[in-house]
Design a protein around this motif. Structure first.
Motif, short mmCIF file in Angstrom:
data_model
loop_
_atom_site.label_atom_id
_atom_site.label_comp_id
_atom_site.label_asym_id
_atom_site.label_seq_id
_atom_site.Cartn_x
_atom_site.Cartn_y
_atom_site.Cartn_z
N LEU A 202 0.81 -1.21 0.00
CA LEU A 202 0.00 0.00 0.00
C LEU A 202 0.85 1.26 0.00
O LEU A 202 0.44 2.30 -0.54
CB LEU A 202 -0.94 0.00 1.21
CG LEU A 202 -2.09 -1.01 1.16
CD1 LEU A 202 -2.90 -0.94 2.44
CD2 LEU A 202 -2.98 -0.76 -0.05
N SER A 203 2.02 1.21 0.61
CA SER A 203 2.90 2.37 0.61
C SER A 203 3.25 2.80 -0.80
O SER A 203 3.28 3.99 -1.13
CB SER A 203 4.17 2.06 1.40
OG SER A 203 5.06 3.14 1.36
N GLN A 204 3.50 1.80 -1.67
CA GLN A 204 3.81 2.10 -3.06
C GLN A 204 2.58 2.55 -3.82
O GLN A 204 2.64 3.48 -4.63
CB GLN A 204 4.41 0.86 -3.73
CG GLN A 204 4.78 1.07 -5.19
CD GLN A 204 5.20 -0.24 -5.85
OE1 GLN A 204 4.77 -1.32 -5.45
NE2 GLN A 204 6.04 -0.15 -6.86
N LEU A 205 1.46 1.91 -3.57
CA LEU A 205 0.25 2.21 -4.32
C LEU A 205 -0.34 3.56 -3.95
O LEU A 205 -0.69 4.36 -4.82
CB LEU A 205 -0.80 1.11 -4.07
CG LEU A 205 -2.19 1.35 -4.67
CD1 LEU A 205 -2.12 1.44 -6.19
CD2 LEU A 205 -3.14 0.23 -4.25
N LEU B 231 1.31 8.11 0.02
CA LEU B 231 0.79 9.17 0.88
C LEU B 231 1.92 10.10 1.34
O LEU B 231 3.08 9.69 1.39
CB LEU B 231 0.12 8.55 2.10
CG LEU B 231 -1.13 7.70 1.84
CD1 LEU B 231 -1.58 7.03 3.12
CD2 LEU B 231 -2.25 8.55 1.26
N PRO B 232 1.59 11.35 1.70
CA PRO B 232 2.60 12.24 2.28
C PRO B 232 3.17 11.65 3.56
O PRO B 232 2.50 10.88 4.25
CB PRO B 232 1.80 13.53 2.57
CG PRO B 232 0.60 13.45 1.67
CD PRO B 232 0.28 12.00 1.53
N ARG B 233 4.39 12.03 3.87
CA ARG B 233 5.07 11.44 5.02
C ARG B 233 4.31 11.64 6.32
O ARG B 233 4.22 10.73 7.15
CB ARG B 233 6.47 12.03 5.14
CG ARG B 233 7.30 11.44 6.28
CD ARG B 233 8.72 11.94 6.24
NE ARG B 233 9.39 11.54 5.00
CZ ARG B 233 10.65 11.86 4.70
NH1 ARG B 233 11.36 12.61 5.54
NH2 ARG B 233 11.19 11.45 3.57
N PHE C 13 -0.66 7.76 10.58
CA PHE C 13 -2.10 7.66 10.82
C PHE C 13 -2.72 6.58 9.92
O PHE C 13 -3.58 5.81 10.35
CB PHE C 13 -2.77 9.01 10.54
CG PHE C 13 -2.24 10.13 11.39
CD1 PHE C 13 -2.65 10.29 12.70
CD2 PHE C 13 -1.28 10.99 10.88
CE1 PHE C 13 -2.16 11.32 13.49
CE2 PHE C 13 -0.77 12.03 11.66
CZ PHE C 13 -1.21 12.18 12.96
N ALA C 14 -2.27 6.52 8.67
CA ALA C 14 -2.79 5.51 7.74
C ALA C 14 -2.40 4.11 8.17
O ALA C 14 -3.15 3.15 7.92
CB ALA C 14 -2.27 5.79 6.33
N ALA C 15 -1.26 3.96 8.82
CA ALA C 15 -0.78 2.63 9.23
C ALA C 15 -1.78 1.94 10.16
O ALA C 15 -1.90 0.71 10.15
CB ALA C 15 0.58 2.75 9.91
N GLN C 16 -2.50 2.73 10.95
CA GLN C 16 -3.49 2.16 11.87
C GLN C 16 -4.61 1.48 11.12
O GLN C 16 -5.26 0.57 11.65
CB GLN C 16 -4.04 3.27 12.78
CG GLN C 16 -5.12 2.84 13.75
CD GLN C 16 -4.61 1.93 14.86
OE1 GLN C 16 -3.45 1.52 14.86
NE2 GLN C 16 -5.46 1.61 15.81
#
Length: 261
Positions: A119-122, A125-127, A132-135
């Motif tokens: 998902l990080s590649q797809l 998201l901004p750093r 927050f997205a990791a949750q």
């Protein structure tokens, strides 16, 4: 301005700039984008509501395992991965050691780290947004994001699914813990099967090639076969070996066919 998007399977960036006369195609493209957004949000809400309701089962199960209301709600707020939460309270309910139960839940949750790599590649998201997205990196958000045709839709699907599911899961966890006695035996309701059923429904249409079906089949056999003999969470990790095994066999077969020619 050109908009770049990523294919969900390959991660390759492609240019989605409209072609043709400036007004007509761009206007049509904008309408299409709005329709696409509606479809993505509709699917995300469907997944979020369907899976979020199974938080009732976790709340009841956790209360039945002896956890307090605060402990139950804290697990949903901080851990937020249903399989690991059920594994933890299930082991505790069976009289297991708390450290062993936590270890099993941890191993089961490590699959989310692999989801995060993809998902990080797809999503790109901004750093500042990544912690927050990791949750929200779980089975359902990953499935919805990967099912989208471009990066913008993937971000929308991930966010809408994560927000809906996080809010509803925590709300139903609270209600389930409060109403544990009124609901009775969760096994009779079958609520714990809602999450896996929705995830399988999302996954099945993505298995289009023989290689993908073979990988899924071997993973299922490994997971179910090792379930009685390995600690909770470990069979899931072992089943991940199905992917490199199938790819190795496919590569070996391709080399043999090439040598024959």
């Amino acid at each position: 301005m050109a908009e770049q998007t990523a294919h969900p399977a390959t991660g390759q960036i492609r240019d989605d700039t409209p072609t043709g006369p400036a007004d007509g195609p761009r206007a049509a493209g904008a309408d299409g984008a709005r329709r696409s957004d509606s479809a993505v949000v509709r699917d995300a809400l469907g997944v979020g509501f369907a899976v979020g309701l199974s938080g009732f089962a976790f709340g009841v199960t956790s209360a039945g395992a002896g956890l307090t209301l605060l402990q139950t709600c804290a697990l949903s707020l901080l851990v937020f991965t249903g399989a690991s939460q059920f594994a933890l309270v299930g082991a505790l309910a069976g009289g297991g050691n708390p450290f062993t139960a936590a270890a099993g839940a941890f191993f089961l949750g490590t699959r989310n780290a692999f989801y995060g790599l993809r998902l990080s590649q797809l999503l790109a998201l901004p750093r500042f947004a990544k912690p927050f997205a990791a949750q929200w990196v779980i089975d359902e958000t990953t499935a919805v994001a990967l099912a989208q045709p471009d990066r913008r839709s993937a971000r929308l699907g991930f966010t809408a699914t994560g927000l809906t599911l996080y809010v509803l899961w925590n709300l139903t966890t609270l209600l389930g813990a409060l109403g544990a006695e009124a609901l009775g035996d969760t096994a009779a309701w079958g609520l714990d099967a809602a999450g896996p059923a929705v995830f399988l429904a999302l996954l099945a249409p993505m298995l289009k090639t023989t290689t993908e079906r073979a990988t899924a089949g071997i993973a299922v056999l490994l997971g179910l076969g090792l379930l009685p003999v390995l600690p909770a969470g470990v069979p899931v990790l072992v089943s991940a070996l199905a992917a490199p095994a199938v790819l190795w066999f496919r590569g070996r077969r391709a080399r043999k066919e090439e040598s024959v020619r």
